[in-house]
Design an enzyme around this catalytic site. Structure first.
Site, PDB file in Angstrom:
ATOM      1  N   HIS A  26       2.780  -4.298  -1.828  1.00 49.19           N
ATOM      2  CA  HIS A  26       1.441  -4.500  -2.378  1.00 49.19           C
ATOM      3  C   HIS A  26       0.425  -4.536  -1.251  1.00 49.19           C
ATOM      4  O   HIS A  26       0.754  -4.780  -0.080  1.00 49.19           O
ATOM      5  CB  HIS A  26       1.373  -5.799  -3.198  1.00 49.19           C
ATOM      6  CG  HIS A  26       1.358  -7.054  -2.375  1.00 49.19           C
ATOM      7  ND1 HIS A  26       0.184  -7.630  -1.909  1.00 49.19           N
ATOM      8  CD2 HIS A  26       2.364  -7.843  -1.918  1.00 49.19           C
ATOM      9  CE1 HIS A  26       0.484  -8.710  -1.208  1.00 49.19           C
ATOM     10  NE2 HIS A  26       1.794  -8.873  -1.190  1.00 49.19           N
ATOM     11  N   CYS A  27      -0.846  -4.243  -1.609  1.00 48.77           N
ATOM     12  CA  CYS A  27      -1.940  -4.372  -0.650  1.00 48.77           C
ATOM     13  C   CYS A  27      -2.888  -5.438  -1.170  1.00 48.77           C
ATOM     14  O   CYS A  27      -2.457  -6.363  -1.858  1.00 48.77           O
ATOM     15  CB  CYS A  27      -2.642  -3.023  -0.447  1.00 48.77           C
ATOM     16  SG  CYS A  27      -3.312  -2.329  -1.967  1.00 48.77           S
ATOM     17  N   ALA A  28      -4.182  -5.316  -0.924  1.00 48.70           N
ATOM     18  CA  ALA A  28      -5.123  -6.377  -1.295  1.00 48.70           C
ATOM     19  C   ALA A  28      -5.310  -6.506  -2.796  1.00 48.70           C
ATOM     20  O   ALA A  28      -5.534  -7.604  -3.312  1.00 48.70           O
ATOM     21  CB  ALA A  28      -6.468  -6.129  -0.627  1.00 48.70           C
TER      22      ALA A  28
END
Length: 474
Positions: A26-28
């Protein structure tokens, strides 16, 4: 039990089960899946999940927009699915299997420039601030700049030059470091290589192009001109990749017992020599050619057409990932022409996408569930992050996306038509005005108004036409 437990179970089923997941990270704001078979993912089921704000596929990854709670959702999903999460870099490597040659090239380019963007943005803001306090005659009846009446601001203006020069003058160092980091080679060698391209001993390539005689290294049988490539992108990229490939190849053939000595020596020294004899001049010529073509397109009699097409097409480029290529062009324009007239259009496109979502908030003001997605998406878009707005709202309904593209195109024509120039890449939304050269700030502000008003009005108009009715029937 977590608030996301049920949604995580639904998502696992919708993406085709645990056996269809090659990697997840996942990212932000997004979950990033690498799926073994993308066809097994039921996108309609995924988007029907309450926590999901949109989906899209990019760079070989099936990406699901969750929002600021993505880390909590990710933890619950990995717990329920039994799938061990990986880092973003590992997910990108796994995604390569789903990408063609062009997609791989674009992904590599994006990974090189992504770590440099924060510094470049800061540099642009600093240059803009120095121009405001140093060049705008705002005091004593419009006859003096702030630095001429205040020793404090004169000192600040002089001091901030140090940071601006460090970022842009020595940009090749950041590029060669980023390439070595991405390729998994020795990062300090990448830094040293970059420093050999910008050493104060070297005459800037622009000085040579202007007719100055360059000093040279005399090897007896041959002479090599001592030319530097300060602020240049392509020479640094070519040299950086050569160094990394050389190091990786040498690691395979040199015995481990002596590799610590021979690998750095045999990879760095020849690369520096080749960079100054071959790669530097070639890279400089390529970079100058590209920047001149773009600059002429943006300053010619047909610049309105170039701007209209770019403004209209930039948002679709974001979907494909091709927009990452503009970073290199912007940086080249900055080094050649002391600014970029391409980047302002990118900021306007982002603003236009946010404005279309703002219109959707107005149209769906009684829909509380939709506002939970659209309000954060609008704020994010106006601050330069467009994915939640584009994939969560605009592409879902189609007509807001089209309205934003048209508004972006009109704003871009005005921006280019009035010669708006940015100091550098900046924050790609409303704060982007801080990166615009002071003499063009008012014109850019007008372009921003166009990028806000036109998409808003068109979205409302389109919502009352057959375009909206057709979408509702799908």
């Amino acid at each position: 039990m977590s608030n996301f437990s049920n949604d995580a179970k639904l998502l696992l089923e919708a993406v085709g089960g645990k056996e269809n997941i090659s990697a997840v990270s996942h990212c932000a704001t997004r979950l990033r899946f690498v799926l073994n078979d993308a066809q097994k993912a039921d996108i309609k089921k995924v988007e029907a999940i309450k926590s999901v704000k949109g989906t899209f596929t990019q760079a070989g990854q099936f990406q699901i927009i969750i929002g600021n709670d993505v880390a909590t959702f990710y933890n619950e999903f990995t717990k329920i699915s039994g799938v061990e999460g990986v880092s973003k870099d590992e997910a990108k490597v796994a995604a390569r299997q789903n990408m063609n040659v062009l997609q791989n090239l674009i992904a590599h380019l994006a990974e090189i420039f992504a770590p440099l963007i924060p510094a470049i943005v800061v540099g642009g803001l600093i240059l803009g601030f120095r121009n405001v306090i140093g060049d705008i005659k705002m005091l004593e009846g419009g006859t003096k700049a702030l630095v001429e009446v205040s020793q404090f601001w004169a000192g600040a203006h002089h001091f901030l030059w140090l940071i601006g020069e460090a970022i842009f003058h020595f940009l090749p160092v950041g590029i060669t470091w980023s390439i070595s980091r991405k390729m998994g080679t020795t990062q300090i060698l990448g830094i040293v290589l970059g420093l050999t391209l910008v050493s104060p001993q070297l005459l800037n390539a622009y000085g040579v192009a202007g007719g100055e005689a360059a000093p040279f290294w005399d090897f007896g049988f041959a002479q090599v001109k001592m030319i530097g490539y300060q602020a240049q992108v392509i020479p640094a990229m070519l040299a950086g990749f050569l160094l990394s490939f050389s190091e990786l190849k040498l690691r395979k053939v040199i015995p481990q017992s002596i590799s610590m000595i021979l690998v750095p020596l045999l990879s760095l020294v020849p690369t520096v020599l080749i960079a100054h004899i071959i790669l530097g001049p070639i890279g400089w010529a390529i970079g100058s050619f590209i920047s001149n073509i773009v600059y002429k397109g943006l300053t010619s009699t047909l610049r309105w057409l170039f701007a209209a097409i770019f403004g209209f097409a930039y948002a679709p480029l974001v979907i494909t990932g091709l927009h990452h290529m503009t970073n290199a062009i912007d940086l080249q324009l900055m080094s050649e022409f002391n600014g970029t007239n391409l980047w302002p259009m990118i900021a306007l496109s982002n603003i236009a996408q946010g404005s279309a979502v703002l219109a959707m908030i107005y149209l769906n003001k009684d829909n509380e569930e939709e506002k939970q997605v659209s309000i954060p998406a609008t704020i994010s878009c106006y601050l330069g992050v467009t994915e939640p707005a584009m994939f969560g709202i605009n592409l879902k309904y189609i007509y807001p996306f089209l309205a934003a593209m048209i508004g972006s195109s009109i704003a871009a024509v005005f921006s280019v038509g009035t010669n708006v120039m940015a100091n550098s890449i900046g924050v790609g939304g409303l704060p982007g005005i801080l990166s615009i050269q002071p003499q063009y700030m008012l014109k850019f502000a007008i372009a921003m108004v166009i990028a806000i008003v036109v998409p808003f009005v068109l979205t409302v108009v389109f919502s009352k036409t057959k375009m909206n009715k057709k979408q509702e029937a799908v």
